[in-house]
Each structure stands twice: as structure tokens, then as C-alpha cells.
Motif scaffolding. Sequence first.
Motif, PDB file in Angstrom:
ATOM      1  N   LYS A   1       0.828  -1.205   0.000  1.00 44.54           N
ATOM      2  CA  LYS A   1       0.000   0.000   0.000  1.00 44.54           C
ATOM      3  C   LYS A   1       0.864   1.259   0.000  1.00 44.54           C
ATOM      4  CE  LYS A   1      -3.750  -2.276   2.516  1.00 44.54           C
ATOM      5  NZ  LYS A   1      -4.461  -2.385   3.825  1.00 44.54           N
ATOM      6  N   ILE A   2       2.080   1.136   0.524  1.00 44.51           N
ATOM      7  CA  ILE A   2       3.009   2.268   0.558  1.00 44.51           C
ATOM      8  C   ILE A   2       3.875   2.297  -0.698  1.00 44.51           C
ATOM      9  CG2 ILE A   2       4.898   3.368   1.849  1.00 44.51           C
ATOM     10  CD1 ILE A   2       3.929   1.851   4.337  1.00 44.51           C
ATOM     11  N   LEU A   3       4.351   1.133  -1.119  1.00 38.48           N
ATOM     12  CA  LEU A   3       5.378   1.064  -2.153  1.00 38.48           C
ATOM     13  C   LEU A   3       4.882   0.616  -3.528  1.00 38.48           C
ATOM     14  CD1 LEU A   3       8.046  -0.518   0.167  1.00 38.48           C
ATOM     15  CD2 LEU A   3       8.355   1.648  -1.041  1.00 38.48           C
ATOM     16  N   GLY A   4       3.714   0.005  -3.584  1.00 39.98           N
ATOM     17  CA  GLY A   4       3.210  -0.468  -4.867  1.00 39.98           C
ATOM     18  C   GLY A   4       4.142  -1.483  -5.515  1.00 39.98           C
ATOM     19  N   ASP A   5       4.389  -1.323  -6.812  1.00 39.35           N
ATOM     20  CA  ASP A   5       5.226  -2.263  -7.559  1.00 39.35           C
ATOM     21  C   ASP A   5       6.709  -2.128  -7.232  1.00 39.35           C
ATOM     22  OD1 ASP A   5       2.985  -3.256  -8.798  1.00 39.35           O
ATOM     23  OD2 ASP A   5       3.170  -1.962 -10.563  1.00 39.35           O
TER      24      ASP A   5
ATOM     25  N   LYS B   1      -0.377  -2.122  12.583  1.00 43.67           N
ATOM     26  CA  LYS B   1      -0.406  -0.776  13.142  1.00 43.67           C
ATOM     27  C   LYS B   1       0.944  -0.083  12.967  1.00 43.67           C
ATOM     28  CE  LYS B   1      -3.976  -1.706  16.620  1.00 43.67           C
ATOM     29  NZ  LYS B   1      -4.880  -0.566  16.331  1.00 43.67           N
ATOM     30  N   LEU B   2       2.036  -0.832  13.135  1.00 40.68           N
ATOM     31  CA  LEU B   2       3.361  -0.232  12.999  1.00 40.68           C
ATOM     32  C   LEU B   2       3.634   0.154  11.541  1.00 40.68           C
ATOM     33  CD1 LEU B   2       5.969   0.606  14.385  1.00 40.68           C
ATOM     34  CD2 LEU B   2       6.810  -1.749  14.115  1.00 40.68           C
ATOM     35  N   ILE B   3       3.258  -0.716  10.602  1.00 43.19           N
ATOM     36  CA  ILE B   3       3.444  -0.388   9.186  1.00 43.19           C
ATOM     37  C   ILE B   3       2.588   0.817   8.811  1.00 43.19           C
ATOM     38  CG2 ILE B   3       3.168  -1.232   6.815  1.00 43.19           C
ATOM     39  CD1 ILE B   3       3.788  -4.061   7.938  1.00 43.19           C
ATOM     40  N   HIS B   4       1.410   0.909   9.412  1.00 42.59           N
ATOM     41  CA  HIS B   4       0.554   2.068   9.158  1.00 42.59           C
ATOM     42  C   HIS B   4       1.229   3.361   9.609  1.00 42.59           C
ATOM     43  CE1 HIS B   4      -3.100   4.371   8.522  1.00 42.59           C
ATOM     44  NE2 HIS B   4      -2.991   4.870   9.739  1.00 42.59           N
ATOM     45  N   LYS B   5       2.054   3.289  10.648  1.00 43.25           N
ATOM     46  CA  LYS B   5       2.799   4.472  11.105  1.00 43.25           C
ATOM     47  C   LYS B   5       3.749   4.944  10.001  1.00 43.25           C
ATOM     48  CE  LYS B   5       1.397   4.836  15.460  1.00 43.25           C
ATOM     49  NZ  LYS B   5       0.693   6.031  15.981  1.00 43.25           N
ATOM     50  N   TYR B   6       4.375   3.978   9.305  1.00 46.71           N
ATOM     51  CA  TYR B   6       5.255   4.345   8.191  1.00 46.71           C
ATOM     52  C   TYR B   6       4.457   5.029   7.077  1.00 46.71           C
ATOM     53  CZ  TYR B   6       9.317   1.810   9.987  1.00 46.71           C
ATOM     54  OH  TYR B   6      10.396   1.406  10.737  1.00 46.71           O
ATOM     55  N   GLN B   7       3.285   4.486   6.808  1.00 51.80           N
ATOM     56  CA  GLN B   7       2.448   5.100   5.763  1.00 51.80           C
ATOM     57  C   GLN B   7       2.015   6.508   6.163  1.00 51.80           C
ATOM     58  OE1 GLN B   7      -1.200   2.937   4.931  1.00 51.80           O
ATOM     59  NE2 GLN B   7      -1.211   3.677   2.818  1.00 51.80           N
ATOM     60  N   LYS B   8       1.646   6.662   7.408  1.00 50.90           N
ATOM     61  CA  LYS B   8       1.167   7.957   7.894  1.00 50.90           C
ATOM     62  C   LYS B   8       2.263   9.006   7.883  1.00 50.90           C
ATOM     63  CE  LYS B   8      -0.956  10.086  11.980  1.00 50.90           C
ATOM     64  NZ  LYS B   8      -1.426   9.833  13.374  1.00 50.90           N
ATOM     65  N   ASN B   9       3.495   8.601   8.165  1.00 52.03           N
ATOM     66  CA  ASN B   9       4.609   9.550   8.305  1.00 52.03           C
ATOM     67  C   ASN B   9       5.508   9.615   7.075  1.00 52.03           C
ATOM     68  OD1 ASN B   9       4.166  10.401  11.141  1.00 52.03           O
ATOM     69  ND2 ASN B   9       4.584   8.256  11.595  1.00 52.03           N
ATOM     70  N   ARG B  10       5.112   9.012   5.972  1.00 46.51           N
ATOM     71  CA  ARG B  10       5.965   8.996   4.781  1.00 46.51           C
ATOM     72  C   ARG B  10       6.198  10.433   4.293  1.00 46.51           C
ATOM     73  NH1 ARG B  10       2.530   5.874   0.292  1.00 46.51           N
ATOM     74  NH2 ARG B  10       4.303   6.496  -0.992  1.00 46.51           N
TER      75      ARG B  10
END
Length: 199
Positions: free
Chosen positions: A64-68, A188-197
Amino acid sequence: MKKLVLLVIVCVFYSCGSAKYDYFFDTGKELDFSTGKWIMNRTVSNSKKFDNKLYYNSVEDFKKILGDSLIEIHTLRASKLIAPEIKFNLSDVDLEELKNATDCDYIINVGGNVISDGAGSIGFEGETSSNRASVSISIYDLNSGELISSSQVYGKTLPNQEPIFPDDKSIPSINPSSHMIMLNGARKLIHKYQKNRLD
């Protein structure tokens, strides 16, 4: 039909427990995910039940963050000579070898740890034991050979869950297992990366 009715009755009389999560970033809370090729390494955990689930969830959430731009390690092994197992903590030599073998830019390591299943799946008010688990994520830059992000989430069931009927303290609550806390913590932790990208 009887089983369905019984299940409904059980769900009504049991309150749902929950877990509390604490997050720690030693470094790299905000990352730029807009460039480069990212390797998703196999996850490591002590959960025989859900180690595969931890891996597939992590792939799905980082996609969801990085795609392909996210490439699974087993996909690379189909065409490149890569060691059968890549450690969670990587040395300078490991990172250099990975860079040469994969021609990718970053590698993501996810590790889960089931700490205790002290409360079981059902808990009563006044119990002090808890279900606990943690998840760690390490992200390395293969070009510079540096650890660019190190994070952890620690989750545990909350004590003294309030029952649906407060006057009856004998009604148990359903606590999430430590294995589920591990899976939820990773998401939840991976979502933190998405939120703070940064990108």
C-alpha cells in the motif's frame, strides 16, 4: 442452527477485550518511499501459528506504501543467486552482498515475538496476567550500507476489562491472543510508516 444461536448468545454475554500498543522509533520514523527498489524479506517470528500470516500481512501493508516498487525475496531468488536465508540483523558484509546480488536499493525486515499467553483467550476481572507480543521492523539502505529505520511496537491485553453488564463481575471478556496482538501490532506499525511517509 443451534450452533449459530449458541454462538450469538456467547457473543452477547462476553465482552470484547482489547490490547494497548506502544510504539518506539529508534531512527527513521519518516522515510521517503518514492524512489528505489525495495526488498521484502521473509518475516521471522516464534509464532508457529501465524508466521506465514505475519509475512503476507506485511507484504500487503507495505504494498500500500510502495506499490510495484516492493519485491518479495522469493521472486528475486527465481532469477538471482541469493542466500537461502537472510538474517534480521545485517552486517556490512551482508548488505554489500545483497546489493551486488539483487541490484535493489533497500531491504525491509519484519520480526514478531510472542511474549506470553498468560491470560488465555478468556479473562475475568481482577486477572493480572496478560497476553503480550512485540514486532520489530528494520529497514536498510543497500547503497549506503546503513540502517535507516528501526522501530518496534509492543502490545498487551488491557487488565480489568469492563464487562457488558457492570454489576456482574463474573462475566468474562474475550481477550485477543498474543498471536493476534503480534499480527495487529505489525499492521499498526506499518501504518505508522504510511502515515509519516515524506513523499
